[in-house]
Scaffold this motif. Structure first.
Motif, PDB file in Angstrom:
ATOM      1  N   ASN A 145      27.875  45.581  28.899  1.00 53.85           N
ATOM      2  CA  ASN A 145      27.894  46.338  30.156  1.00 53.85           C
ATOM      3  C   ASN A 145      27.242  45.542  31.278  1.00 53.85           C
ATOM      4  O   ASN A 145      27.730  45.530  32.407  1.00 53.85           O
ATOM      5  N   GLN A 146      26.147  44.875  30.968  1.00 54.86           N
ATOM      6  CA  GLN A 146      25.446  44.046  31.952  1.00 54.86           C
ATOM      7  C   GLN A 146      26.337  42.870  32.366  1.00 54.86           C
ATOM      8  O   GLN A 146      26.410  42.510  33.537  1.00 54.86           O
ATOM      9  N   ILE A 147      27.024  42.286  31.407  1.00 53.05           N
ATOM     10  CA  ILE A 147      27.922  41.165  31.692  1.00 53.05           C
ATOM     11  C   ILE A 147      29.055  41.620  32.620  1.00 53.05           C
ATOM     12  O   ILE A 147      29.361  40.966  33.615  1.00 53.05           O
ATOM     13  N   MET A 148      29.661  42.762  32.302  1.00 45.16           N
ATOM     14  CA  MET A 148      30.747  43.277  33.149  1.00 45.16           C
ATOM     15  C   MET A 148      30.225  43.610  34.546  1.00 45.16           C
ATOM     16  O   MET A 148      30.899  43.361  35.541  1.00 45.16           O
ATOM     17  N   GLY A 149      29.010  44.164  34.628  1.00 44.20           N
ATOM     18  CA  GLY A 149      28.412  44.467  35.923  1.00 44.20           C
ATOM     19  C   GLY A 149      28.201  43.209  36.750  1.00 44.20           C
ATOM     20  O   GLY A 149      28.475  43.192  37.957  1.00 44.20           O
ATOM     21  N   ALA A 150      27.716  42.153  36.107  1.00 42.41           N
ATOM     22  CA  ALA A 150      27.511  40.878  36.801  1.00 42.41           C
ATOM     23  C   ALA A 150      28.845  40.330  37.301  1.00 42.41           C
ATOM     24  O   ALA A 150      28.940  39.807  38.411  1.00 42.41           O
ATOM     25  N   PHE A 151      29.891  40.470  36.492  1.00 46.33           N
ATOM     26  CA  PHE A 151      31.217  40.010  36.892  1.00 46.33           C
ATOM     27  C   PHE A 151      31.721  40.833  38.085  1.00 46.33           C
ATOM     28  O   PHE A 151      32.193  40.277  39.076  1.00 46.33           O
ATOM     29  N   MET A 152      31.603  42.143  37.985  1.00 49.16           N
ATOM     30  CA  MET A 152      32.094  43.022  39.051  1.00 49.16           C
ATOM     31  C   MET A 152      31.331  42.798  40.365  1.00 49.16           C
ATOM     32  O   MET A 152      31.894  42.982  41.440  1.00 49.16           O
ATOM     33  N   ASN A 153      30.066  42.393  40.275  1.00 46.75           N
ATOM     34  CA  ASN A 153      29.255  42.136  41.469  1.00 46.75           C
ATOM     35  C   ASN A 153      29.378  40.694  41.969  1.00 46.75           C
ATOM     36  O   ASN A 153      28.656  40.289  42.880  1.00 46.75           O
ATOM     37  N   GLY A 154      30.262  39.909  41.366  1.00 46.95           N
ATOM     38  CA  GLY A 154      30.493  38.545  41.824  1.00 46.95           C
ATOM     39  C   GLY A 154      29.460  37.532  41.370  1.00 46.95           C
ATOM     40  O   GLY A 154      29.452  36.401  41.832  1.00 46.95           O
ATOM     41  N   LYS A 155      28.587  37.921  40.430  1.00 48.85           N
ATOM     42  CA  LYS A 155      27.576  36.996  39.934  1.00 48.85           C
ATOM     43  C   LYS A 155      28.130  36.071  38.851  1.00 48.85           C
ATOM     44  O   LYS A 155      27.510  35.078  38.504  1.00 48.85           O
ATOM     45  N   ILE A 156      29.279  36.445  38.325  1.00 49.15           N
ATOM     46  CA  ILE A 156      30.023  35.580  37.401  1.00 49.15           C
ATOM     47  C   ILE A 156      31.426  35.458  37.974  1.00 49.15           C
ATOM     48  O   ILE A 156      32.101  36.460  38.202  1.00 49.15           O
ATOM     49  N   ARG A 157      31.845  34.234  38.224  1.00 47.35           N
ATOM     50  CA  ARG A 157      33.192  33.995  38.719  1.00 47.35           C
ATOM     51  C   ARG A 157      33.987  33.267  37.635  1.00 47.35           C
ATOM     52  O   ARG A 157      33.409  32.528  36.833  1.00 47.35           O
ATOM     53  N   VAL A 158      35.280  33.477  37.643  1.00 46.58           N
ATOM     54  CA  VAL A 158      36.141  32.901  36.613  1.00 46.58           C
ATOM     55  C   VAL A 158      37.203  32.033  37.264  1.00 46.58           C
ATOM     56  O   VAL A 158      37.853  32.447  38.216  1.00 46.58           O
ATOM     57  N   GLU A 159      37.360  30.833  36.723  1.00 40.96           N
ATOM     58  CA  GLU A 159      38.464  29.947  37.104  1.00 40.96           C
ATOM     59  C   GLU A 159      39.331  29.777  35.873  1.00 40.96           C
ATOM     60  O   GLU A 159      38.817  29.534  34.777  1.00 40.96           O
ATOM     61  N   GLY A 160      40.643  29.906  36.038  1.00 41.66           N
ATOM     62  CA  GLY A 160      41.546  29.668  34.918  1.00 41.66           C
ATOM     63  C   GLY A 160      41.968  30.944  34.217  1.00 41.66           C
ATOM     64  O   GLY A 160      42.095  31.999  34.830  1.00 41.66           O
ATOM     65  N   ASP A 161      42.192  30.830  32.927  1.00 41.98           N
ATOM     66  CA  ASP A 161      42.780  31.880  32.093  1.00 41.98           C
ATOM     67  C   ASP A 161      41.764  32.979  31.764  1.00 41.98           C
ATOM     68  O   ASP A 161      40.940  32.838  30.869  1.00 41.98           O
ATOM     69  N   MET A 162      41.867  34.074  32.481  1.00 38.87           N
ATOM     70  CA  MET A 162      40.934  35.182  32.286  1.00 38.87           C
ATOM     71  C   MET A 162      41.217  35.958  30.995  1.00 38.87           C
ATOM     72  O   MET A 162      40.340  36.654  30.481  1.00 38.87           O
ATOM     73  N   SER A 163      42.413  35.844  30.434  1.00 34.37           N
ATOM     74  CA  SER A 163      42.749  36.597  29.217  1.00 34.37           C
ATOM     75  C   SER A 163      41.834  36.228  28.053  1.00 34.37           C
ATOM     76  O   SER A 163      41.571  37.056  27.173  1.00 34.37           O
TER      77      SER A 163
END
Length: 129
Positions: free
Chosen positions: A83-101
């Protein structure tokens, strides 16, 4: 003891991983290779997650790269709270380049008993700066 993300720390993690032997990873984690670019002040530390462990440097086989800061990575490793990881992602603290799947598949993967034991040993020898 070794400070998190230093050369000494990566060396010890690699040694502990080799000593641990087979981690019996679930297929999703066993096949996952993700690069990490970790902001640490003015420096960027490059690492990759493969074979259930964090390794120094980028992996040419990775199709996904996570951009995050040291504090977020420390939190992920010490708590592994999805949940904390998803929250960080949703708040832009984790960004993803490439294949998100690749990341989406991990949501349902659970670490093996062997991997949990190894991570516990790694945490016990790690100091966080």
């Amino acid at each position: 003891m070794a400070e998190f993300l230093t050369k000494d720390w990566f060396d010890k993690v690699e040694q502990m991983g080799a000593e641990a032997g087979e981690l019996n990873l679930p297929p999703t984690l066993a096949s996952m290779i993700i690069n990490l670019k970790i902001a640490d002040g003015d420096e960027t530390i490059e690492a990759n997650f493969a074979d259930g462990l964090l390794h120094r440097g980028l992996n040419s086989e990775a199709t996904t790269t996570l951009l995050l800061d040291r504090t977020i990575l420390q939190s992920i490793i010490t708590d592994f709270d999805t949940n904390q990881i998803m929250g960080a992602f949703m708040n832009g603290k984790i960004r993803v380049e490439g294949d998100m799947s690749k990341l989406m598949a991990v949501q349902t993967a659970r670490p093996s008993a062997e991997q949990k034991e190894l991570y516990s040993r790694i945490k016990s020898m790690t100091t966080m700066a």
